[in-house]
Design a protein around this motif. Structure first.
Motif, PDB file in Angstrom:
ATOM      1  N   SER A 244       0.818  -1.212   0.000  1.00  0.00           N
ATOM      2  CA  SER A 244       0.000   0.000   0.000  1.00  0.00           C
ATOM      3  C   SER A 244       0.855   1.266   0.000  1.00  0.00           C
ATOM      4  CB  SER A 244      -0.932   0.012   1.213  1.00  0.00           C
ATOM      5  OG  SER A 244      -1.848  -1.043   1.119  1.00  0.00           O
ATOM      6  N   GLU A 245       2.002   1.190   0.623  1.00  0.00           N
ATOM      7  CA  GLU A 245       2.906   2.350   0.675  1.00  0.00           C
ATOM      8  C   GLU A 245       3.746   2.483  -0.590  1.00  0.00           C
ATOM      9  OE1 GLU A 245       5.254   1.978   4.232  1.00  0.00           O
ATOM     10  OE2 GLU A 245       3.469   1.719   5.479  1.00  0.00           O
ATOM     11  N   HIS A 246       3.940   1.381  -1.320  1.00  0.00           N
ATOM     12  CA  HIS A 246       4.882   1.382  -2.444  1.00  0.00           C
ATOM     13  C   HIS A 246       4.272   0.950  -3.775  1.00  0.00           C
ATOM     14  CE1 HIS A 246       8.310   1.980   0.291  1.00  0.00           C
ATOM     15  NE2 HIS A 246       7.650   1.191   1.108  1.00  0.00           N
ATOM     16  N   TYR A 247       2.944   0.908  -3.880  1.00  0.00           N
ATOM     17  CA  TYR A 247       2.325   0.343  -5.082  1.00  0.00           C
ATOM     18  C   TYR A 247       2.607   1.141  -6.348  1.00  0.00           C
ATOM     19  CZ  TYR A 247      -1.519   3.739  -5.000  1.00  0.00           C
ATOM     20  OH  TYR A 247      -2.261   4.882  -5.032  1.00  0.00           O
ATOM     21  N   LEU A 248       3.022   2.383  -6.219  1.00  0.00           N
ATOM     22  CA  LEU A 248       3.333   3.182  -7.398  1.00  0.00           C
ATOM     23  C   LEU A 248       4.739   2.907  -7.922  1.00  0.00           C
ATOM     24  CD1 LEU A 248       1.698   6.573  -6.399  1.00  0.00           C
ATOM     25  CD2 LEU A 248       0.848   4.865  -8.019  1.00  0.00           C
ATOM     26  N   GLU A 249       5.519   2.201  -7.137  1.00  0.00           N
ATOM     27  CA  GLU A 249       6.876   1.837  -7.530  1.00  0.00           C
ATOM     28  C   GLU A 249       6.834   0.470  -8.207  1.00  0.00           C
ATOM     29  OE1 GLU A 249       9.085   1.827  -3.866  1.00  0.00           O
ATOM     30  OE2 GLU A 249       8.165   3.708  -3.254  1.00  0.00           O
ATOM     31  N   PRO A 250       7.864   0.162  -8.992  1.00  0.00           N
ATOM     32  CA  PRO A 250       7.922  -1.197  -9.549  1.00  0.00           C
ATOM     33  C   PRO A 250       8.219  -2.191  -8.424  1.00  0.00           C
ATOM     34  CG  PRO A 250       9.499   0.273 -10.651  1.00  0.00           C
ATOM     35  CD  PRO A 250       8.912   1.008  -9.498  1.00  0.00           C
TER      36      PRO A 250
ATOM     37  N   GLU B 241      -4.294  11.326 -16.906  1.00  0.00           N
ATOM     38  CA  GLU B 241      -3.739  11.772 -15.629  1.00  0.00           C
ATOM     39  C   GLU B 241      -4.033  10.756 -14.520  1.00  0.00           C
ATOM     40  OE1 GLU B 241      -4.727  15.398 -12.632  1.00  0.00           O
ATOM     41  OE2 GLU B 241      -4.360  15.967 -14.731  1.00  0.00           O
ATOM     42  N   ILE B 242      -5.232  10.221 -14.516  1.00  0.00           N
ATOM     43  CA  ILE B 242      -5.595   9.206 -13.520  1.00  0.00           C
ATOM     44  C   ILE B 242      -4.761   7.950 -13.727  1.00  0.00           C
ATOM     45  CG2 ILE B 242      -7.451   7.654 -12.748  1.00  0.00           C
ATOM     46  CD1 ILE B 242      -9.390  10.026 -13.191  1.00  0.00           C
ATOM     47  N   ALA B 243      -4.575   7.550 -14.967  1.00  0.00           N
ATOM     48  CA  ALA B 243      -3.747   6.375 -15.263  1.00  0.00           C
ATOM     49  C   ALA B 243      -2.328   6.585 -14.733  1.00  0.00           C
ATOM     50  CB  ALA B 243      -3.718   6.108 -16.766  1.00  0.00           C
ATOM     51  N   GLN B 244      -1.776   7.745 -14.999  1.00  0.00           N
ATOM     52  CA  GLN B 244      -0.415   8.047 -14.544  1.00  0.00           C
ATOM     53  C   GLN B 244      -0.353   8.128 -13.018  1.00  0.00           C
ATOM     54  OE1 GLN B 244       1.148  11.844 -15.840  1.00  0.00           O
ATOM     55  NE2 GLN B 244       3.250  11.119 -15.649  1.00  0.00           N
ATOM     56  N   THR B 245      -1.316   8.780 -12.415  1.00  0.00           N
ATOM     57  CA  THR B 245      -1.352   8.945 -10.959  1.00  0.00           C
ATOM     58  C   THR B 245      -1.436   7.610 -10.243  1.00  0.00           C
ATOM     59  OG1 THR B 245      -2.419  11.102 -11.173  1.00  0.00           O
ATOM     60  CG2 THR B 245      -2.668   9.995  -9.057  1.00  0.00           C
ATOM     61  N   THR B 246      -2.118   6.649 -10.837  1.00  0.00           N
ATOM     62  CA  THR B 246      -2.301   5.350 -10.186  1.00  0.00           C
ATOM     63  C   THR B 246      -1.268   4.309 -10.607  1.00  0.00           C
ATOM     64  OG1 THR B 246      -3.996   4.789 -11.826  1.00  0.00           O
ATOM     65  CG2 THR B 246      -4.757   5.683  -9.719  1.00  0.00           C
ATOM     66  N   GLY B 247      -0.280   4.726 -11.393  1.00  0.00           N
ATOM     67  CA  GLY B 247       0.830   3.838 -11.693  1.00  0.00           C
ATOM     68  C   GLY B 247       0.664   2.934 -12.892  1.00  0.00           C
ATOM     69  N   PHE B 248      -0.293   3.225 -13.767  1.00  0.00           N
ATOM     70  CA  PHE B 248      -0.428   2.442 -14.989  1.00  0.00           C
ATOM     71  C   PHE B 248       0.524   3.021 -16.034  1.00  0.00           C
ATOM     72  CE2 PHE B 248      -4.308   1.275 -12.850  1.00  0.00           C
ATOM     73  CZ  PHE B 248      -4.457  -0.058 -13.190  1.00  0.00           C
ATOM     74  N   CYS B 249       1.075   2.152 -16.864  1.00  0.00           N
ATOM     75  CA  CYS B 249       2.093   2.585 -17.825  1.00  0.00           C
ATOM     76  C   CYS B 249       1.522   3.445 -18.949  1.00  0.00           C
ATOM     77  CB  CYS B 249       2.860   1.390 -18.376  1.00  0.00           C
ATOM     78  SG  CYS B 249       1.828   0.165 -19.208  1.00  0.00           S
ATOM     79  N   SER B 250       0.230   3.307 -19.224  1.00  0.00           N
ATOM     80  CA  SER B 250      -0.400   4.117 -20.269  1.00  0.00           C
ATOM     81  C   SER B 250      -1.905   4.188 -20.024  1.00  0.00           C
ATOM     82  CB  SER B 250      -0.142   3.517 -21.654  1.00  0.00           C
ATOM     83  OG  SER B 250      -0.844   2.291 -21.793  1.00  0.00           O
TER      84      SER B 250
END
Length: 123
Positions: A27-33, A87-96
């Motif tokens: 939950s703390e790192h889900y935006l990271e690989p 923007e939502i895709a990018q904010t939530t860590g999706f590649c595109s």
């Protein structure tokens, strides 16, 4: 989703603590690989054992869990903001945006725009 185990998850107290610690880390790192070996190292067990334990405890793989977490955050943004999908895709860590849209529809059964419209109608 954060800190939640799936309904009917059958885990001993010790196992659920280990998985809870992993979920907190995710939950703390889900935006990271995130790699399974890194999460397993964080909870001090082998990657293969961690994968089995996580699946048995939560009912989904680590990758599925991370995707569902990202979509949960995306749904909050879709319902509560007018931010563009990219923007939502990018904010939530999706590649595109296209991968976000495809994943959203596959898991939620509707497009992200349909979800946004439905949430607006409910308010």
């Amino acid at each position: 989703m954060e800190g939640e185990l799936s309904p009917g998850a059958q885990a001993s107290h010790q196992y659920s603590e280990t998985v809870q610690l992993a979920i907190s880390y995710i939950s703390e790192h889900y935006l990271e690989p995130l790699k399974i070996k890194d999460i397993a190292c964080h909870v001090h067990i082998s990657p293969s054992y961690f994968s089995r334990l996580f699946k048995r405890t939560t009912g989904c793989t680590v990758a599925e869990y991370i995707t569902k977490l990202k979509l949960r955050v995306a749904k909050e943004l879709l319902a509560g903001t007018v931010s563009p999908l990219g923007e939502i895709a990018q904010t939530t860590g999706f590649c595109s945006q296209s991968y976000f849209t495809k994943t959203f529809k596959q898991i939620e059964g509707m497009t992200s725009l349909e979800y946004r419209r439905n949430m607006r109608m409910d308010q």
